[in-house]
Design a protein around this motif. Structure first.
Motif, PDB file in Angstrom:
ATOM      1  N   MET A   1     -13.748  17.985  57.404  1.00 56.63           N
ATOM      2  CA  MET A   1     -13.443  17.070  56.279  1.00 56.63           C
ATOM      3  C   MET A   1     -14.386  16.797  55.460  1.00 56.63           C
ATOM      4  N   GLU A   2     -14.351  16.887  54.279  1.00 60.04           N
ATOM      5  CA  GLU A   2     -15.486  16.580  53.269  1.00 60.04           C
ATOM      6  C   GLU A   2     -15.732  15.351  53.153  1.00 60.04           C
ATOM      7  N   GLN A   3     -16.908  14.789  52.922  1.00 59.87           N
ATOM      8  CA  GLN A   3     -17.388  13.685  52.892  1.00 59.87           C
ATOM      9  C   GLN A   3     -16.629  12.903  51.263  1.00 59.87           C
ATOM     10  N   GLU A   4     -15.945  11.662  51.590  1.00 57.02           N
ATOM     11  CA  GLU A   4     -15.762  11.226  50.219  1.00 57.02           C
ATOM     12  C   GLU A   4     -16.691  10.610  49.270  1.00 57.02           C
ATOM     13  N   ILE A   5     -17.849  10.625  49.459  1.00 47.63           N
ATOM     14  CA  ILE A   5     -18.960  10.360  48.844  1.00 47.63           C
ATOM     15  C   ILE A   5     -20.161  10.578  49.499  1.00 47.63           C
ATOM     16  N   TYR A   6     -21.073  11.278  48.713  1.00 45.62           N
ATOM     17  CA  TYR A   6     -22.162  11.724  49.253  1.00 45.62           C
ATOM     18  C   TYR A   6     -23.516  11.838  48.117  1.00 45.62           C
ATOM     19  N   LEU A   7     -24.659  11.935  48.766  1.00 45.75           N
ATOM     20  CA  LEU A   7     -25.830  11.819  48.144  1.00 45.75           C
ATOM     21  C   LEU A   7     -26.360  13.079  48.015  1.00 45.75           C
ATOM     22  N   GLU A   8     -26.937  13.721  46.858  1.00 47.51           N
ATOM     23  CA  GLU A   8     -27.629  14.864  46.680  1.00 47.51           C
ATOM     24  C   GLU A   8     -28.815  14.671  45.824  1.00 47.51           C
ATOM     25  N   ARG A   9     -29.773  15.501  46.084  1.00 48.69           N
ATOM     26  CA  ARG A   9     -31.164  15.722  45.106  1.00 48.69           C
ATOM     27  C   ARG A   9     -31.051  16.890  44.431  1.00 48.69           C
ATOM     28  N   GLN A  10     -31.713  16.826  43.005  1.00 46.52           N
ATOM     29  CA  GLN A  10     -31.859  17.640  42.269  1.00 46.52           C
ATOM     30  C   GLN A  10     -33.109  17.763  41.436  1.00 46.52           C
ATOM     31  N   GLY A  11     -34.202  18.050  42.321  1.00 52.98           N
ATOM     32  CA  GLY A  11     -35.549  17.814  41.798  1.00 52.98           C
ATOM     33  C   GLY A  11     -35.768  16.104  41.858  1.00 52.98           C
ATOM     34  N   PRO A  12     -36.049  15.586  40.621  1.00 52.56           N
ATOM     35  CA  PRO A  12     -36.451  14.079  40.762  1.00 52.56           C
ATOM     36  C   PRO A  12     -35.128  13.478  40.550  1.00 52.56           C
ATOM     37  N   ILE A  13     -33.818  14.100  40.501  1.00 55.16           N
ATOM     38  CA  ILE A  13     -32.685  13.178  40.096  1.00 55.16           C
ATOM     39  C   ILE A  13     -31.766  13.258  41.292  1.00 55.16           C
ATOM     40  N   ALA A  14     -31.378  11.977  41.643  1.00 52.09           N
ATOM     41  CA  ALA A  14     -30.447  11.754  43.030  1.00 52.09           C
ATOM     42  C   ALA A  14     -29.153  11.579  42.199  1.00 52.09           C
ATOM     43  N   ARG A  15     -28.150  12.259  43.054  1.00 42.94           N
ATOM     44  CA  ARG A  15     -26.741  12.319  42.360  1.00 42.94           C
ATOM     45  C   ARG A  15     -25.916  11.630  43.438  1.00 42.94           C
ATOM     46  N   ILE A  16     -25.039  10.425  43.297  1.00 44.11           N
ATOM     47  CA  ILE A  16     -24.097   9.820  44.097  1.00 44.11           C
ATOM     48  C   ILE A  16     -22.718  10.447  43.610  1.00 44.11           C
ATOM     49  N   VAL A  17     -22.068  11.251  44.394  1.00 44.65           N
ATOM     50  CA  VAL A  17     -21.162  11.973  43.885  1.00 44.65           C
ATOM     51  C   VAL A  17     -19.686  11.425  44.708  1.00 44.65           C
ATOM     52  N   LEU A  18     -18.896  10.923  43.901  1.00 43.64           N
ATOM     53  CA  LEU A  18     -17.380  10.329  44.554  1.00 43.64           C
ATOM     54  C   LEU A  18     -16.754  11.464  44.690  1.00 43.64           C
ATOM     55  N   ASN A  19     -16.296  11.723  45.880  1.00 47.10           N
ATOM     56  CA  ASN A  19     -15.565  13.098  46.304  1.00 47.10           C
ATOM     57  C   ASN A  19     -14.131  13.103  46.700  1.00 47.10           C
ATOM     58  N   ARG A  20     -13.369  12.215  45.771  1.00 52.77           N
ATOM     59  CA  ARG A  20     -11.825  12.629  46.172  1.00 52.77           C
ATOM     60  C   ARG A  20     -11.059  13.108  45.087  1.00 52.77           C
TER      61      ARG A  20
ATOM     62  N   ILE B   1     -21.934   2.932  49.782  1.00 53.15           N
ATOM     63  CA  ILE B   1     -22.876   2.963  48.534  1.00 53.15           C
ATOM     64  C   ILE B   1     -24.142   2.273  48.667  1.00 53.15           C
ATOM     65  N   PRO B   2     -24.184   0.893  49.130  1.00 52.59           N
ATOM     66  CA  PRO B   2     -25.396   0.388  49.654  1.00 52.59           C
ATOM     67  C   PRO B   2     -26.317   1.188  50.508  1.00 52.59           C
ATOM     68  N   ALA B   3     -25.863   1.746  51.377  1.00 51.99           N
ATOM     69  CA  ALA B   3     -26.839   2.754  52.292  1.00 51.99           C
ATOM     70  C   ALA B   3     -27.404   3.904  51.583  1.00 51.99           C
ATOM     71  N   LEU B   4     -26.438   4.510  50.601  1.00 49.19           N
ATOM     72  CA  LEU B   4     -26.997   5.598  49.686  1.00 49.19           C
ATOM     73  C   LEU B   4     -28.037   5.109  48.681  1.00 49.19           C
ATOM     74  N   CYS B   5     -27.868   3.726  48.155  1.00 50.44           N
ATOM     75  CA  CYS B   5     -28.817   3.304  47.236  1.00 50.44           C
ATOM     76  C   CYS B   5     -30.244   2.893  48.162  1.00 50.44           C
ATOM     77  N   ALA B   6     -30.095   2.465  49.299  1.00 48.86           N
ATOM     78  CA  ALA B   6     -31.278   2.286  50.099  1.00 48.86           C
ATOM     79  C   ALA B   6     -32.039   3.372  50.280  1.00 48.86           C
ATOM     80  N   GLU B   7     -31.338   4.655  50.628  1.00 47.55           N
ATOM     81  CA  GLU B   7     -31.845   5.830  50.736  1.00 47.55           C
ATOM     82  C   GLU B   7     -32.554   6.383  49.592  1.00 47.55           C
ATOM     83  N   ILE B   8     -32.007   6.186  48.446  1.00 44.56           N
ATOM     84  CA  ILE B   8     -32.726   6.540  46.996  1.00 44.56           C
ATOM     85  C   ILE B   8     -33.989   5.514  46.896  1.00 44.56           C
TER      86      ILE B   8
END
Length: 260
Positions: A1-20, A35-42
Motif C-alpha cells: 500500500m502506497e504511503q498517503e503522505i511522504y517526504l522526498e528530497r531533490q537536492g536542496p529541495i524537500a517535497r511533502i507529497v499528499l498522495n491520495r 505532517i509535524p514529524a515530516l516537518c521535524a525531519e526537514i
C-alpha cells in the motif's frame, strides 16, 4: 500500500507529497498527524533549504479533510478535540519551518487543503486551480489561525465572502485578490516551482531565515524588533555571507554561500 503522505528530497529541495490522488488528496487523520514529524525531519536536515508542498496526480492539491472520516473523528468531544488539534498542529508545523515553503497547487484546493496552502510562505497555482473554504455549507467554523492567515492574504471583506459563501474561486480571481502569488499554465507548474525553489536555495540562507523571522514578527503586530531580531540584523554585517556577497559583486561572479 502506497504511503498517503511522504517526504522526498531533490537536492536542496524537500517535497511533502499528499498522495491520495484517487480521493483528490483529501486529508485523512493519519495524514494530518504525519505532517509535524515530516516537518521535524526537514528541520533537522541542514541540506534541505526549501520546502515544496504538493498533491500527487496533478489533478488536485487537496480537496480538504476526508469527510468520510467525520462520523469517527467527530464521534465524541474527546475525538473531536484530538482531531482538531491534529489539523491545527499540522498547519502550524508548516508555519514554524525556518525555511521557505511553497505550495504547488493544481486543481482543487479546498477547506483544510486551503489551510495548508495558507500556512505556506508562497502559493503557486495552475490556471485550472480552484479554491474554496466551505465550512458554512457544513455548519462548521474555520480555525482562528487559518482565518487570521486568510484575512492577512485577502483582507477582511474577501475573507468573509469566502467563508460565508463557500463559493469556488478561479485561479485568476485568487491571484487578483492575493490568495495566490503566481498563476502558470498547468504544464509549467513543476518547472516554475523548481526554478524558484532553486533560486531561493542559491541565495544567503542567513538572510532568508532572519528576514522570515522579521516579516513574521511584523505580520503578528510587532512595532519594533525583539533583542534577538536586532542582534540578528546587526550580526549580518559581520557574517561570512555578507563578506562573500559583496566580494562576489566586486569580482563580478555569482556568490557561493555556505549555510551550515
Amino acid at each position: 500500500m502506497e504511503q498517503e503522505i511522504y517526504l522526498e528530497r531533490q537536492g536542496p529541495i524537500a517535497r511533502i507529497v499528499l498522495n491520495r490522488p484517487a480521493k483528490r488528496n483529501a486529508m485523512t487523520a493519519a495524514m494530518w498527524r504525519a505532517i509535524p514529524a515530516l516537518c521535524a525531519e526537514i528541520a533537522e536536515d541542514p541540506e534541505a533549504l526549501v520546502v515544496v508542498l504538493t498533491g500527487a496526480g496533478g489533478k488536485a492539491f487537496s480537496a480538504g479533510a476526508d469527510i468520510a472520516e467525520f462520523p469517527e473523528v467527530y464521534e465524541t468531544p474527546e475525538s473531536t478535540r484530538a482531531y482538531n488539534e491534529a489539523v491545527e498542529a499540522a498547519q502550524e508545523a508548516i508555519v514554524a519551518l525556518d525555511r521557505p515553503t511553497i505550495a504547488a497547487i493544481s486543481g482543487a484546493c479546498v477547506g483544510g487543503g486551503c489551510g495548508l496552502a495558507l500556512a505556506s510562505d508562497f502559493r503557486f497555482a495552475t490556471e485550472d486551480a480552484r479554491f474554496a473554504i466551505p465550512p458554512a455549507t457544513l455548519g462548521l467554523a474555520y480555525s482562528f489561525n487559518a482565518t487570521r492567515r486568510l484575512v492577512g492574504k485577502v483582507g477582511p471583506s474577501r475573507a468573509k465572502d469566502m467563508l460565508f459563501s463557500g463559493r469556488l474561486i478561479a485561479a485568476d480571481e485568487a491571484l487578483r485578490i492575493g490568495l495566490v502569488d503566481r498563476v502558470v499554465p498547468a504544464g509549467a507548474l513543476d518547472q516554475t516551482v523548481a526554478a524558484y525553489a532553486e533560486r531561493l536555495a542559491s541565495v544567503s540562507q542567513y538572510t532568508i531565515r532572519t528576514m522570515m523571522r522579521m516579516v513574521d514578527a511584523i505580520t503578528l503586530g510587532a512595532d519594533e524588533p525583539t533583542p534577538e531580531l536586532a542582534e540578528a540584523w546587526a550580526a549580518s554585517f559581520t557574517g561570512t555571507d555578507f563578506a562573500e556577497g559583496y566580494r562576489a559583486f566586486m569580482e563580478k561572479r555569482a556568490p557561493v554561500f555556505r549555510w551550515r
